[in-house]
Design a protein around this motif. Structure first.
Motif, PDB file in Angstrom:
ATOM      1  N   PHE A  60      43.824 -28.228  42.640  1.00  0.00           N
ATOM      2  CA  PHE A  60      42.469 -27.711  42.498  1.00  0.00           C
ATOM      3  C   PHE A  60      41.568 -28.768  41.857  1.00  0.00           C
ATOM      4  CE2 PHE A  60      39.023 -25.569  40.362  1.00  0.00           C
ATOM      5  CZ  PHE A  60      38.658 -24.558  41.238  1.00  0.00           C
ATOM      6  N   ASP A  64      38.413 -30.731  43.299  1.00  0.00           N
ATOM      7  CA  ASP A  64      37.149 -30.631  42.563  1.00  0.00           C
ATOM      8  C   ASP A  64      36.543 -32.013  42.346  1.00  0.00           C
ATOM      9  OD1 ASP A  64      35.029 -29.494  41.016  1.00  0.00           O
ATOM     10  OD2 ASP A  64      36.144 -30.003  39.188  1.00  0.00           O
ATOM     11  N   ALA A  97      35.112 -26.587  50.024  1.00  0.00           N
ATOM     12  CA  ALA A  97      34.929 -25.592  48.965  1.00  0.00           C
ATOM     13  C   ALA A  97      35.530 -24.243  49.376  1.00  0.00           C
ATOM     14  CB  ALA A  97      33.455 -25.442  48.621  1.00  0.00           C
ATOM     15  N   MET A 100      39.271 -23.925  48.543  1.00  0.00           N
ATOM     16  CA  MET A 100      39.710 -23.954  47.146  1.00  0.00           C
ATOM     17  C   MET A 100      40.336 -22.602  46.799  1.00  0.00           C
ATOM     18  SD  MET A 100      38.641 -26.954  45.810  1.00  0.00           S
ATOM     19  CE  MET A 100      38.289 -26.830  44.089  1.00  0.00           C
ATOM     20  N   SER A 102      41.327 -19.270  44.856  1.00  0.00           N
ATOM     21  CA  SER A 102      40.528 -18.428  43.964  1.00  0.00           C
ATOM     22  C   SER A 102      41.201 -18.182  42.619  1.00  0.00           C
ATOM     23  CB  SER A 102      40.250 -17.087  44.629  1.00  0.00           C
ATOM     24  OG  SER A 102      39.475 -17.263  45.769  1.00  0.00           O
ATOM     25  N   HIS A 107      35.799 -21.270  37.729  1.00  0.00           N
ATOM     26  CA  HIS A 107      35.527 -22.666  38.094  1.00  0.00           C
ATOM     27  C   HIS A 107      35.120 -22.758  39.571  1.00  0.00           C
ATOM     28  CE1 HIS A 107      35.633 -26.870  36.974  1.00  0.00           C
ATOM     29  NE2 HIS A 107      36.178 -27.134  38.141  1.00  0.00           N
ATOM     30  N   LYS A 108      35.772 -21.991  40.415  1.00  0.00           N
ATOM     31  CA  LYS A 108      35.417 -21.991  41.835  1.00  0.00           C
ATOM     32  C   LYS A 108      33.996 -21.460  42.029  1.00  0.00           C
ATOM     33  CE  LYS A 108      36.743 -20.549  46.428  1.00  0.00           C
ATOM     34  NZ  LYS A 108      37.695 -19.911  47.295  1.00  0.00           N
ATOM     35  N   LYS A 109      33.637 -20.448  41.257  1.00  0.00           N
ATOM     36  CA  LYS A 109      32.289 -19.894  41.334  1.00  0.00           C
ATOM     37  C   LYS A 109      31.248 -20.960  40.960  1.00  0.00           C
ATOM     38  CE  LYS A 109      30.857 -16.390  38.694  1.00  0.00           C
ATOM     39  NZ  LYS A 109      30.878 -15.066  38.053  1.00  0.00           N
ATOM     40  N   GLU A 112      30.945 -23.347  43.870  1.00  0.00           N
ATOM     41  CA  GLU A 112      30.177 -22.728  44.956  1.00  0.00           C
ATOM     42  C   GLU A 112      28.684 -22.716  44.640  1.00  0.00           C
ATOM     43  OE1 GLU A 112      32.250 -19.003  45.248  1.00  0.00           O
ATOM     44  OE2 GLU A 112      33.633 -19.783  46.770  1.00  0.00           O
TER      45      GLU A 112
END
Length: 176
Positions: A60, A64, A97, A100, A102, A107-109, A112
């Protein structure tokens, strides 16, 4: 335990946490007596989870870093007034993205949100560039159209046809 192992083997990380929590809840509610085999199974699942999720988290963060670098490149193109090049990079970033996991939801939010900001900035630059292009083409088309009339009035059909074809070519360049 079997469910967790199944989810791990299918890389369904979103569901693992809930299932793992459910396992511990059942163990605590039922107040099992000490059972060496149950303890060994839970420990083995915990170790497997830890190992698997550790690699997922590392992957991840690698993705990133790559995403951040690509978005910086896209922003550099925006700074150079090259929104089309930035859009190409954005398309790659958006696809990446989506892939990636969840498991790192917050962090994913954030990622995005950054991707959406980049899209908005590219869209604004493309809009400004399109308006400028239309304005420039409009002036060129008007000038080209004014050149045709004298040739038509003088009866010079070949030159009026030539200028008319140039006019059509310019008109086809006008963005939708």
């Amino acid at each position: 335990i079997t469910s967790i192992q199944y989810l791990l083997s299918n890389k369904q990380y979103d569901q693992i946490e809930e299932t793992y929590d459910s396992l511990w809840k059942k163990i605590s509610e039922n107040k099992f007596g000490w059972d060496v085999s149950l303890h060994q199974e839970v420990t083995a699942v915990h170790d497997q989870l830890n190992k698997e999720l550790s690699s997922v988290v590392q992957e991840f963060y690698k993705k990133d870093q790559l995403l951040q670098q690509l978005m910086a490149n896209a922003r550099a193109f925006l700074g150079k007034e090259q929104p089309e090049a930035a859009l190409k990079i954005y398309n790659e970033v958006a696809q990446m993205a989506k892939t990636m996991p969840s498991i790192m939801f917050e962090h994913k939010k954030t990622i995005e949100r950054d991707v959406l900001r980049l899209y908005r900035d590219i869209h604004e630059k493309l809009g400004a560039a399109t308006i400028q292009k239309v304005h420039t083409l409009s002036r060129q088309i008007s000038f080209q159209a004014s050149k045709i009339r004298p040739y038509l009035l003088s009866g010079n059909i070949p030159l009026s046809t030539e200028h008319y074809l140039k006019l059509l070519s310019m008109y086809s360049e006008v963005p939708q």
